[in-house]
Design a protein around this motif. Structure first.
Motif, PDB file in Angstrom:
ATOM      1  N   MET A   1       0.842  -1.169   0.000  1.00  0.00           N
ATOM      2  CA  MET A   1       0.000   0.000   0.000  1.00  0.00           C
ATOM      3  C   MET A   1       0.896   1.243   0.000  1.00  0.00           C
ATOM      4  O   MET A   1       1.846   1.326   0.760  1.00  0.00           O
ATOM      5  N   LYS A   2       0.573   2.204  -0.824  1.00  0.00           N
ATOM      6  CA  LYS A   2       1.357   3.425  -0.915  1.00  0.00           C
ATOM      7  C   LYS A   2       0.973   4.389   0.212  1.00  0.00           C
ATOM      8  O   LYS A   2      -0.108   4.276   0.797  1.00  0.00           O
ATOM      9  N   ILE A   3       1.857   5.347   0.457  1.00  0.00           N
ATOM     10  CA  ILE A   3       1.611   6.335   1.515  1.00  0.00           C
ATOM     11  C   ILE A   3       0.335   7.112   1.231  1.00  0.00           C
ATOM     12  O   ILE A   3      -0.471   7.352   2.131  1.00  0.00           O
ATOM     13  N   ASP A   4       0.114   7.517  -0.026  1.00  0.00           N
ATOM     14  CA  ASP A   4      -1.096   8.258  -0.383  1.00  0.00           C
ATOM     15  C   ASP A   4      -2.353   7.443  -0.113  1.00  0.00           C
ATOM     16  O   ASP A   4      -3.354   7.968   0.335  1.00  0.00           O
ATOM     17  N   GLU A   5      -2.302   6.147  -0.393  1.00  0.00           N
ATOM     18  CA  GLU A   5      -3.454   5.272  -0.156  1.00  0.00           C
ATOM     19  C   GLU A   5      -3.740   5.155   1.337  1.00  0.00           C
ATOM     20  O   GLU A   5      -4.901   5.135   1.751  1.00  0.00           O
ATOM     21  N   VAL A   6      -2.701   5.093   2.149  1.00  0.00           N
ATOM     22  CA  VAL A   6      -2.869   5.013   3.602  1.00  0.00           C
ATOM     23  C   VAL A   6      -3.515   6.294   4.110  1.00  0.00           C
ATOM     24  O   VAL A   6      -4.450   6.264   4.910  1.00  0.00           O
ATOM     25  N   ASN A   7      -3.050   7.448   3.640  1.00  0.00           N
ATOM     26  CA  ASN A   7      -3.622   8.723   4.074  1.00  0.00           C
ATOM     27  C   ASN A   7      -5.085   8.837   3.686  1.00  0.00           C
ATOM     28  O   ASN A   7      -5.897   9.306   4.467  1.00  0.00           O
ATOM     29  N   LEU A   8      -5.444   8.415   2.474  1.00  0.00           N
ATOM     30  CA  LEU A   8      -6.837   8.457   2.039  1.00  0.00           C
ATOM     31  C   LEU A   8      -7.692   7.534   2.885  1.00  0.00           C
ATOM     32  O   LEU A   8      -8.803   7.880   3.267  1.00  0.00           O
ATOM     33  N   SER A   9      -7.169   6.362   3.183  1.00  0.00           N
ATOM     34  CA  SER A   9      -7.903   5.401   4.003  1.00  0.00           C
ATOM     35  C   SER A   9      -8.141   5.967   5.406  1.00  0.00           C
ATOM     36  O   SER A   9      -9.232   5.838   5.953  1.00  0.00           O
ATOM     37  N   GLU A  10      -7.123   6.584   5.993  1.00  0.00           N
ATOM     38  CA  GLU A  10      -7.255   7.177   7.324  1.00  0.00           C
ATOM     39  C   GLU A  10      -8.252   8.330   7.302  1.00  0.00           C
ATOM     40  O   GLU A  10      -9.053   8.471   8.227  1.00  0.00           O
ATOM     41  N   GLU A  11      -8.230   9.146   6.258  1.00  0.00           N
ATOM     42  CA  GLU A  11      -9.162  10.259   6.143  1.00  0.00           C
ATOM     43  C   GLU A  11     -10.599   9.760   6.035  1.00  0.00           C
ATOM     44  O   GLU A  11     -11.501  10.319   6.670  1.00  0.00           O
ATOM     45  N   LYS A  12     -10.830   8.713   5.263  1.00  0.00           N
ATOM     46  CA  LYS A  12     -12.183   8.157   5.131  1.00  0.00           C
ATOM     47  C   LYS A  12     -12.662   7.603   6.464  1.00  0.00           C
ATOM     48  O   LYS A  12     -13.814   7.766   6.836  1.00  0.00           O
ATOM     49  N   ASN A  13     -11.767   6.942   7.183  1.00  0.00           N
ATOM     50  CA  ASN A  13     -12.123   6.396   8.489  1.00  0.00           C
ATOM     51  C   ASN A  13     -12.467   7.524   9.464  1.00  0.00           C
ATOM     52  O   ASN A  13     -13.441   7.436  10.211  1.00  0.00           O
ATOM     53  N   GLU A  14     -11.678   8.605   9.439  1.00  0.00           N
ATOM     54  CA  GLU A  14     -11.956   9.750  10.302  1.00  0.00           C
ATOM     55  C   GLU A  14     -13.301  10.385   9.955  1.00  0.00           C
ATOM     56  O   GLU A  14     -14.059  10.770  10.839  1.00  0.00           O
ATOM     57  N   GLU A  15     -13.609  10.478   8.668  1.00  0.00           N
ATOM     58  CA  GLU A  15     -14.890  11.034   8.239  1.00  0.00           C
ATOM     59  C   GLU A  15     -16.049  10.179   8.738  1.00  0.00           C
ATOM     60  O   GLU A  15     -17.077  10.701   9.171  1.00  0.00           O
ATOM     61  N   ARG A  16     -15.886   8.862   8.712  1.00  0.00           N
ATOM     62  CA  ARG A  16     -16.928   7.958   9.213  1.00  0.00           C
ATOM     63  C   ARG A  16     -17.134   8.138  10.716  1.00  0.00           C
ATOM     64  O   ARG A  16     -18.267   8.123  11.198  1.00  0.00           O
ATOM     65  N   ILE A  17     -16.033   8.300  11.439  1.00  0.00           N
ATOM     66  CA  ILE A  17     -16.127   8.486  12.888  1.00  0.00           C
ATOM     67  C   ILE A  17     -16.848   9.797  13.202  1.00  0.00           C
ATOM     68  O   ILE A  17     -17.755   9.832  14.044  1.00  0.00           O
ATOM     69  N   VAL A  18     -16.468  10.862  12.530  1.00  0.00           N
ATOM     70  CA  VAL A  18     -17.118  12.162  12.744  1.00  0.00           C
ATOM     71  C   VAL A  18     -18.600  12.066  12.394  1.00  0.00           C
ATOM     72  O   VAL A  18     -19.451  12.592  13.116  1.00  0.00           O
ATOM     73  N   ALA A  19     -18.923  11.372  11.318  1.00  0.00           N
ATOM     74  CA  ALA A  19     -20.323  11.208  10.917  1.00  0.00           C
ATOM     75  C   ALA A  19     -21.108  10.458  11.990  1.00  0.00           C
ATOM     76  O   ALA A  19     -22.253  10.815  12.295  1.00  0.00           O
ATOM     77  N   GLN A  20     -20.516   9.438  12.595  1.00  0.00           N
ATOM     78  CA  GLN A  20     -21.191   8.676  13.646  1.00  0.00           C
ATOM     79  C   GLN A  20     -21.407   9.538  14.893  1.00  0.00           C
ATOM     80  O   GLN A  20     -22.455   9.468  15.534  1.00  0.00           O
ATOM     81  N   ILE A  21     -20.420  10.364  15.226  1.00  0.00           N
ATOM     82  CA  ILE A  21     -20.551  11.253  16.384  1.00  0.00           C
ATOM     83  C   ILE A  21     -21.670  12.261  16.140  1.00  0.00           C
ATOM     84  O   ILE A  21     -22.527  12.492  17.009  1.00  0.00           O
ATOM     85  N   LEU A  22     -21.688  12.871  14.954  1.00  0.00           N
ATOM     86  CA  LEU A  22     -22.740  13.833  14.622  1.00  0.00           C
ATOM     87  C   LEU A  22     -24.124  13.183  14.625  1.00  0.00           C
ATOM     88  O   LEU A  22     -25.091  13.774  15.105  1.00  0.00           O
ATOM     89  N   LYS A  23     -24.211  11.966  14.118  1.00  0.00           N
ATOM     90  CA  LYS A  23     -25.485  11.234  14.111  1.00  0.00           C
ATOM     91  C   LYS A  23     -25.980  11.031  15.546  1.00  0.00           C
ATOM     92  O   LYS A  23     -27.161  11.220  15.841  1.00  0.00           O
ATOM     93  N   ALA A  24     -25.077  10.649  16.435  1.00  0.00           N
ATOM     94  CA  ALA A  24     -25.451  10.439  17.839  1.00  0.00           C
ATOM     95  C   ALA A  24     -25.902  11.749  18.474  1.00  0.00           C
ATOM     96  O   ALA A  24     -26.904  11.789  19.195  1.00  0.00           O
TER      97      ALA A  24
END
Length: 61
Positions: A1-24
């Motif tokens: 996995m490339k560094i750019d792919e890791v950063n994108l994956s982490e950003e998507k995961n962070e967005e999901r977490i923020v979305a779950q917090i906002l939903k709650a």
């Protein structure tokens, strides 16, 4: 996995977490949202909702 792919994956995961917090947060009127962090990562989101009883009915909260 490339560094750019890791950063994108982490950003998507962070967005999901923020979305779950906002939903709650948006789904409760009274209560709280507790976020548990371990090793600088969100591992759990708890939502506690409280229900206020109407004093006119003889109930006391």
């Amino acid at each position: 996995m490339k560094i750019d792919e890791v950063n994108l994956s982490e950003e998507k995961n962070e967005e999901r977490i923020v979305a779950q917090i906002l939903k709650a947060l948006k789904s409760i009127r009274y209560g709280y949202v507790q976020i548990t962090v371990q090793d600088a990562k969100v591992v759990q989101i708890d939502k506690v909702e409280k229900f206020r009883l109407n004093h006119a009915l003889g109930f006391y909260a």
